[in-house]
Design a protein around this motif. Structure first.
Motif, PDB file in Angstrom:
ATOM      1  N   GLU A  51       0.859  -1.186   0.000  1.00  0.00           N
ATOM      2  CA  GLU A  51       0.000   0.000   0.000  1.00  0.00           C
ATOM      3  C   GLU A  51       0.890   1.229   0.000  1.00  0.00           C
ATOM      4  OE1 GLU A  51      -3.113   0.215   2.943  1.00  0.00           O
ATOM      5  OE2 GLU A  51      -3.466  -1.933   2.812  1.00  0.00           O
ATOM      6  N   GLY A  52       0.516   2.220  -0.788  1.00  0.00           N
ATOM      7  CA  GLY A  52       1.248   3.478  -0.798  1.00  0.00           C
ATOM      8  C   GLY A  52       2.418   3.546  -1.756  1.00  0.00           C
ATOM      9  N   LEU A  53       2.413   2.737  -2.798  1.00  0.00           N
ATOM     10  CA  LEU A  53       3.526   2.753  -3.759  1.00  0.00           C
ATOM     11  C   LEU A  53       3.762   4.155  -4.317  1.00  0.00           C
ATOM     12  CD1 LEU A  53       5.680   1.154  -5.278  1.00  0.00           C
ATOM     13  CD2 LEU A  53       3.957   0.629  -7.021  1.00  0.00           C
ATOM     14  N   ALA A  54       2.699   4.922  -4.507  1.00  0.00           N
ATOM     15  CA  ALA A  54       2.833   6.291  -5.026  1.00  0.00           C
ATOM     16  C   ALA A  54       3.563   7.205  -4.042  1.00  0.00           C
ATOM     17  CB  ALA A  54       1.455   6.871  -5.345  1.00  0.00           C
ATOM     18  N   ASN A  55       3.696   6.763  -2.801  1.00  0.00           N
ATOM     19  CA  ASN A  55       4.378   7.552  -1.776  1.00  0.00           C
ATOM     20  C   ASN A  55       5.858   7.206  -1.655  1.00  0.00           C
ATOM     21  OD1 ASN A  55       1.997   8.890  -1.086  1.00  0.00           O
ATOM     22  ND2 ASN A  55       1.420   7.295   0.348  1.00  0.00           N
ATOM     23  N   THR A  56       6.396   6.533  -2.683  1.00  0.00           N
ATOM     24  CA  THR A  56       7.825   6.232  -2.716  1.00  0.00           C
ATOM     25  C   THR A  56       8.474   7.015  -3.851  1.00  0.00           C
ATOM     26  OG1 THR A  56       7.518   4.289  -4.149  1.00  0.00           O
ATOM     27  CG2 THR A  56       7.485   3.909  -1.767  1.00  0.00           C
ATOM     28  N   ASP A  57       9.787   7.156  -3.777  1.00  0.00           N
ATOM     29  CA  ASP A  57      10.511   7.915  -4.796  1.00  0.00           C
ATOM     30  C   ASP A  57      10.726   7.081  -6.057  1.00  0.00           C
ATOM     31  OD1 ASP A  57      12.353   6.158  -3.638  1.00  0.00           O
ATOM     32  OD2 ASP A  57      14.015   7.545  -3.856  1.00  0.00           O
ATOM     33  N   ALA A  58      11.401   7.653  -7.021  1.00  0.00           N
ATOM     34  CA  ALA A  58      11.633   6.988  -8.306  1.00  0.00           C
ATOM     35  C   ALA A  58      12.559   5.780  -8.150  1.00  0.00           C
ATOM     36  CB  ALA A  58      12.243   7.975  -9.299  1.00  0.00           C
ATOM     37  N   VAL A  59      12.351   4.792  -9.000  1.00  0.00           N
ATOM     38  CA  VAL A  59      13.179   3.583  -9.031  1.00  0.00           C
ATOM     39  C   VAL A  59      14.609   3.968  -9.416  1.00  0.00           C
ATOM     40  CG1 VAL A  59      13.543   1.425 -10.282  1.00  0.00           C
ATOM     41  CG2 VAL A  59      11.232   2.081  -9.576  1.00  0.00           C
ATOM     42  N   LYS A  60      15.579   3.380  -8.728  1.00  0.00           N
ATOM     43  CA  LYS A  60      16.994   3.655  -8.986  1.00  0.00           C
ATOM     44  C   LYS A  60      17.580   2.626  -9.958  1.00  0.00           C
ATOM     45  CE  LYS A  60      16.698   6.462  -5.390  1.00  0.00           C
ATOM     46  NZ  LYS A  60      15.504   5.956  -4.762  1.00  0.00           N
ATOM     47  N   ALA A  61      18.688   2.994 -10.596  1.00  0.00           N
ATOM     48  CA  ALA A  61      19.364   2.095 -11.542  1.00  0.00           C
ATOM     49  C   ALA A  61      19.789   0.798 -10.861  1.00  0.00           C
ATOM     50  CB  ALA A  61      20.576   2.795 -12.151  1.00  0.00           C
ATOM     51  N   LYS A  62      20.240   0.877  -9.622  1.00  0.00           N
ATOM     52  CA  LYS A  62      20.662  -0.330  -8.896  1.00  0.00           C
ATOM     53  C   LYS A  62      19.519  -1.320  -8.738  1.00  0.00           C
ATOM     54  CE  LYS A  62      24.412   1.746  -6.280  1.00  0.00           C
ATOM     55  NZ  LYS A  62      24.934   2.087  -4.940  1.00  0.00           N
ATOM     56  N   GLU A  63      18.292  -0.805  -8.594  1.00  0.00           N
ATOM     57  CA  GLU A  63      17.129  -1.676  -8.432  1.00  0.00           C
ATOM     58  C   GLU A  63      16.806  -2.408  -9.734  1.00  0.00           C
ATOM     59  OE1 GLU A  63      13.977  -0.064  -5.468  1.00  0.00           O
ATOM     60  OE2 GLU A  63      14.739   1.676  -6.605  1.00  0.00           O
ATOM     61  N   ARG A  64      17.091  -1.785 -10.859  1.00  0.00           N
ATOM     62  CA  ARG A  64      16.782  -2.386 -12.160  1.00  0.00           C
ATOM     63  C   ARG A  64      17.557  -3.675 -12.398  1.00  0.00           C
ATOM     64  NH1 ARG A  64      13.096   0.313 -14.565  1.00  0.00           N
ATOM     65  NH2 ARG A  64      12.841   2.536 -14.171  1.00  0.00           N
ATOM     66  N   LYS A  65      18.640  -3.882 -11.667  1.00  0.00           N
ATOM     67  CA  LYS A  65      19.419  -5.114 -11.792  1.00  0.00           C
ATOM     68  C   LYS A  65      18.739  -6.285 -11.086  1.00  0.00           C
ATOM     69  CE  LYS A  65      23.692  -2.535 -12.095  1.00  0.00           C
ATOM     70  NZ  LYS A  65      24.922  -2.131 -11.430  1.00  0.00           N
ATOM     71  N   HIS A  66      17.773  -5.993 -10.232  1.00  0.00           N
ATOM     72  CA  HIS A  66      17.114  -7.028  -9.429  1.00  0.00           C
ATOM     73  C   HIS A  66      15.662  -7.291  -9.818  1.00  0.00           C
ATOM     74  CE1 HIS A  66      20.435  -7.280  -6.536  1.00  0.00           C
ATOM     75  NE2 HIS A  66      20.538  -5.969  -6.688  1.00  0.00           N
ATOM     76  N   PHE A  67      15.023  -6.334 -10.505  1.00  0.00           N
ATOM     77  CA  PHE A  67      13.594  -6.444 -10.807  1.00  0.00           C
ATOM     78  C   PHE A  67      13.287  -6.075 -12.260  1.00  0.00           C
ATOM     79  CE2 PHE A  67      13.605  -5.057  -6.254  1.00  0.00           C
ATOM     80  CZ  PHE A  67      13.056  -6.199  -5.698  1.00  0.00           C
ATOM     81  N   SER A  68      12.183  -6.616 -12.761  1.00  0.00           N
ATOM     82  CA  SER A  68      11.673  -6.239 -14.089  1.00  0.00           C
ATOM     83  C   SER A  68      10.689  -5.079 -13.934  1.00  0.00           C
ATOM     84  CB  SER A  68      10.953  -7.435 -14.722  1.00  0.00           C
ATOM     85  OG  SER A  68       9.761  -7.725 -13.993  1.00  0.00           O
ATOM     86  N   ASP A  69      10.294  -4.476 -15.045  1.00  0.00           N
ATOM     87  CA  ASP A  69       9.292  -3.411 -15.001  1.00  0.00           C
ATOM     88  C   ASP A  69       7.987  -3.919 -14.399  1.00  0.00           C
ATOM     89  OD1 ASP A  69      10.985  -1.477 -16.032  1.00  0.00           O
ATOM     90  OD2 ASP A  69      10.329  -1.783 -18.105  1.00  0.00           O
TER      91      ASP A  69
END
Length: 92
Positions: A51-69
């Motif tokens: 809950e509250g995903l819109a209350n988080t900041d932008a996805v970082k490049a480091k995160e893109r190595k662990h997750f898909s869109d």
């Protein structure tokens, strides 16, 4: 102040200042999110904002190595790379 609910830790609820790092709040308040490196490399702090995903900041490049869109769309983030600006509920 935003409220963070650690669902996987019995629903523990804490308050934190805006723009707080999710992992640091978990450490300070004994929220329970697992971690090892704290720098976005190992992926140990993978979590899901339920809950509250819109209350988080932008996805970082480091995160893109662990997750898909698709993972990001479902709320998956690295706690060490995520900053909260409003109420969120998180599982892991």
């Amino acid at each position: 102040m935003p409220q963070i609910i650690f669902v996987s830790n019995g629903g523990k609820a804490v308050e934190a200042p805006e723009n707080s790092n999710l992992l640091r709040v978990s450490l300070r308040e004994k929220g329970g999110i697992p971690f090892k490196c704290g720098g976005g490399l190992c992926g140990t702090c993978k979590c899901k904002i339920v809950e509250g995903l819109a209350n988080t900041d932008a996805v970082k490049a480091k995160e893109r190595k662990h997750f898909s869109d698709e993972d990001f769309a479902q709320g998956h983030r690295l706690a060490c790379q995520t900053f909260v600006n409003g109420d969120v509920s998180v599982t892991w």
